[in-house]
Design an enzyme around this catalytic site. Structure first.
Site, PDB file in Angstrom:
ATOM      1  N   GLY A 158       4.999   0.469   0.917  1.00  0.00           N
ATOM      2  CA  GLY A 158       4.920  -0.974   1.129  1.00  0.00           C
ATOM      3  C   GLY A 158       3.982  -1.363   2.254  1.00  0.00           C
ATOM      4  CG  ASN A 159       3.680   0.012   6.374  1.00  0.00           C
ATOM      5  OD1 ASN A 159       4.703   0.651   6.566  1.00  0.00           O
ATOM      6  ND2 ASN A 159       3.342  -1.040   7.106  1.00  0.00           N
ATOM      7  CB  SER A 160      -0.401   0.412   0.495  1.00  0.00           C
ATOM      8  OG  SER A 160      -0.263   1.792   0.471  1.00  0.00           O
ATOM      9  CB  ILE A 218     -25.991  16.214  -2.364  1.00  0.00           C
ATOM     10  CG1 ILE A 218     -24.724  15.362  -2.492  1.00  0.00           C
ATOM     11  CG2 ILE A 218     -27.222  15.353  -2.166  1.00  0.00           C
ATOM     12  CD1 ILE A 218     -24.426  14.518  -1.254  1.00  0.00           C
ATOM     13  N   GLY A 277     -30.442   8.501  -5.436  1.00  0.00           N
ATOM     14  CA  GLY A 277     -30.827   9.111  -6.708  1.00  0.00           C
ATOM     15  C   GLY A 277     -30.956  10.617  -6.672  1.00  0.00           C
ATOM     16  CB  VAL A 278     -30.611  13.271  -4.516  1.00  0.00           C
ATOM     17  CG1 VAL A 278     -32.063  12.883  -4.302  1.00  0.00           C
ATOM     18  CG2 VAL A 278     -29.740  12.775  -3.359  1.00  0.00           C
ATOM     19  CG  HIS A 300      -2.831   1.915  -3.907  1.00  0.00           C
ATOM     20  ND1 HIS A 300      -3.550   2.121  -2.752  1.00  0.00           N
ATOM     21  CD2 HIS A 300      -1.538   1.883  -3.520  1.00  0.00           C
ATOM     22  CE1 HIS A 300      -2.730   2.223  -1.728  1.00  0.00           C
ATOM     23  NE2 HIS A 300      -1.492   2.082  -2.168  1.00  0.00           N
ATOM     24  CG  ASP A 355      -6.980   2.125  -2.505  1.00  0.00           C
ATOM     25  OD1 ASP A 355      -6.867   1.355  -3.477  1.00  0.00           O
ATOM     26  OD2 ASP A 355      -6.005   2.614  -1.922  1.00  0.00           O
TER      27      ASP A 355
END
Length: 543
Positions: free
Chosen positions: A270-272, A331, A328-329, A167, A197
């Site tokens: 800004g820490n992201s 749940i 492939g299930v 992001h 992310d």
């Protein structure tokens, strides 16, 4: 007070903030206006007097030697944190970078556009605003540049790979990496993963000498362990904060693999994308989100654990995309009621609600109604545990899956497919219930558990537009305020199984419900199919 999950990276509202400050008549910059001075400590009216200790009344010759305090009277010394993290921080600052991005926004889009303020004639701010809006929004509301700031860190000095959040750089036209010594390099996007992310950038390693940091083992981090965050809050590069691991395994509904480390180390906008270090200088997390009513840190921040990030970063660096394992299930959680209906001692594992046609287990290895409790040697305690451990497994690997089927625990061998291929298949191919038509009575309709049910004939298929592949007993009507209505059952759904046994006539449904009551069961476990064949399980109280 309303608290929200916030992504602390993007500062795409700098134009709005600047306008607000100048309209208020403030001459300070937006950044300096956000920094509040701490009030001075109040000074008491009278100075504190230090009184000397009175002389001892016991003659020196009669003084008794000091006796040790009894254990119960000893005061434990408080545990102290690290005396200083200066040496640790100094060695890591070179590896942490600021990420600056720019994006061109069409003037016609209108979103986020700051209107030109209406000022009194002759205002001293008129010239400023004319220049400000002309430069940033164009003469006639044309294209404008939007800036965003975040953080990142170098993971491979030889290749020039840098890790940050998706992001932070999403939709960016240009990406620039700013180093602690002021140097700047253009960066290109290598690969990104929206599910976790995480993004990997690349700079020219020959343009300057890079210093990389290594990932640590986040699984070894305990609640209460010291951690240190370095990032770019509010555009202030190279900011160091320290705190502890407040909690682990946090699910903030951010993605399918949520398993965040919670920390009270200050994380702000800004820490992201910045790193969360342990006291050995290893990256144990990638700072990603905060809970805050105002956008600032209140001591609740979240970091992607390194054990989840390492595999993603490695795949993005090698292939520019992720290559996750796929079972492939479909749940759903195992609730207490479902566990009781399945004869399980407690609610655990992941309930298989459907099998995707053409997937790795479409051969009957795993069936709807199975409860997966262990995958490749790893326990599956909750539903959300299964997608994470499957995704971390290599494509094509043969793994052992421990499941409970009709009350019996068994182990099956499964070869994993690739999730990215399976997602396309899952959206185009409906799950088909594996229900066998049985022999039942002649009842065409019946009422049970607040539902009016009927045979699934051609008339019912046409009425509710039910696919020909779906088989079972159709729900014609659901009584208001009934147990079925509380569980979200609606007319047009099809009952394919009751207590993991197929039904195809109303009489079979009545017989299964009666048998469950005779067994002392309080809940009936129903497998329902939508008109297109999507499966889900519900439990209905029978009392």
């Amino acid at each position: 007070m309303r608290f929200e999950i916030a992504r602390p990276a993007a500062q795409k509202a700098l134009i709005a903030a600047t306008t607000a400050f100048f309209v208020a008549g403030l001459s300070a910059s937006p950044l300096s206006a956000q920094i509040q001075s701490m009030p001075a400590e109040p000074v008491p009216n009278q100075p504190t007097q230090v009184q000397p200790a009175p002389p001892s009344q016991t003659p020196p010759s009669q003084a008794q030697p000091a006796q040790p305090l009894p254990p119960q009277a000893r005061v434990m010394q408080p545990m102290q944190g690290p005396a200083s993290v200066a040496d640790l921080a100094q060695g890591l600052l070179e590896s942490v970078v600021n990420i600056s991005t720019s994006q061109t926004v069409k003037g016609s889009e209108g979103q986020g556009t700051v209107p030109v303020p209406q000022l009194p004639e002759g205002s001293p701010f008129q010239d400023f605003f004319d220049d400000f809006f002309k430069n940033r929004q164009g003469e006639d509301g044309g294209d404008r540049k939007v800036q965003s700031l975040g953080s990142g860190f170098v993971v491979d000095a030889e290749q020039g790979f840098i890790v940050t959040n998706n992001h932070v750089i999403a939709d960016a036209d240009e990406i620039e990496v700013n180093f602690n010594d002021g140097a700047k390099l253009k960066a290109t996007l290598v690969g990104t993963d929206t599910k976790t992310d995480i993004s990997v950038l690349k700079v020219d390693p020959k343009a300057r000498k890079l210093k990389a940091v290594k990932f640590g083992d986040s699984d070894k981090m305990r609640i209460g362990d010291w951690v240190m965050a370095i990032g770019n809050p509010f555009g202030l590069g190279g900011t160091v904060t320290i705190g502890i691991v407040s909690a682990r395994n946090r699910d903030i509904n951010s993605g399918p693999y949520d398993d965040f480390i919670q920390t009270d180390a200050a994380i702000n906008r800004g820490n992201s994308g910045g790193p969360l270090f342990n006291m050995e200088g290893e990256v144990v997390g990638i700072n990603t989100a905060i809970i805050s009513p105002s956008g600032g840190s209140i001591g609740i921040g979240f970091s992607i654990p390194s054990q989840l990030a390492v595999g993603v970063v490695d795949q993005l660096s090698k292939y520019g995309e992720t290559r996750r394992g796929w079972l492939g299930v479909r749940i759903q959680p195992v609730t207490d009621e479902i566990a009781e209906s399945l004869g399980m001692d407690k609610a655990k594992g992941s309930l298989v609600a459907g099998v995707i046609k053409g997937g790795p287990v479409d051969n009957g290895t795993i069936q709807p109604g199975d409860v997966i409790i262990k995958f490749d040697g790893k326990d599956v305690n909750e539903m959300r545990d299964l997608p994470r451990v499957v995704a971390e497994s290599p494509v094509g690997k043969a793994v052992d899956v421990v499941l409970i089927r009709k009350g019996v625990q068994q182990t099956v061998k499964v070869t994993l497919g690739r999730l990215e291929d399976g997602e396309k298949l899952a959206t185009t191919e409906p799950a088909v219930p594996d229900a066998n038509k049985g022999q039942g009575g002649a009842l065409s309709t019946a009422k049970v558990l607040g539902m009016t049910i009927a045979e699934l004939d051609d008339t019912a298929r046409q009425k509710f537009d039910i696919a020909k592949e779906v088989s079972g007993v159709v729900v014609n009507e659901v009584a208001k305020d009934s147990a079925a209505a509380e569980r979200g059952i609606v007319a047009g759904e099809v009952i394919t199984e009751i207590a993991q046994e197929s039904v195809s006539t109303p009489q079979q449904v009545l017989d299964r419900i009666s048998a469950l009551k005779e067994q002392g069961r309080k809940n009936a476990l129903l497998m329902l199919a939508s008109k297109s064949g999507e499966l889900r399980f519900v439990t209905i109280r029978m009392d």
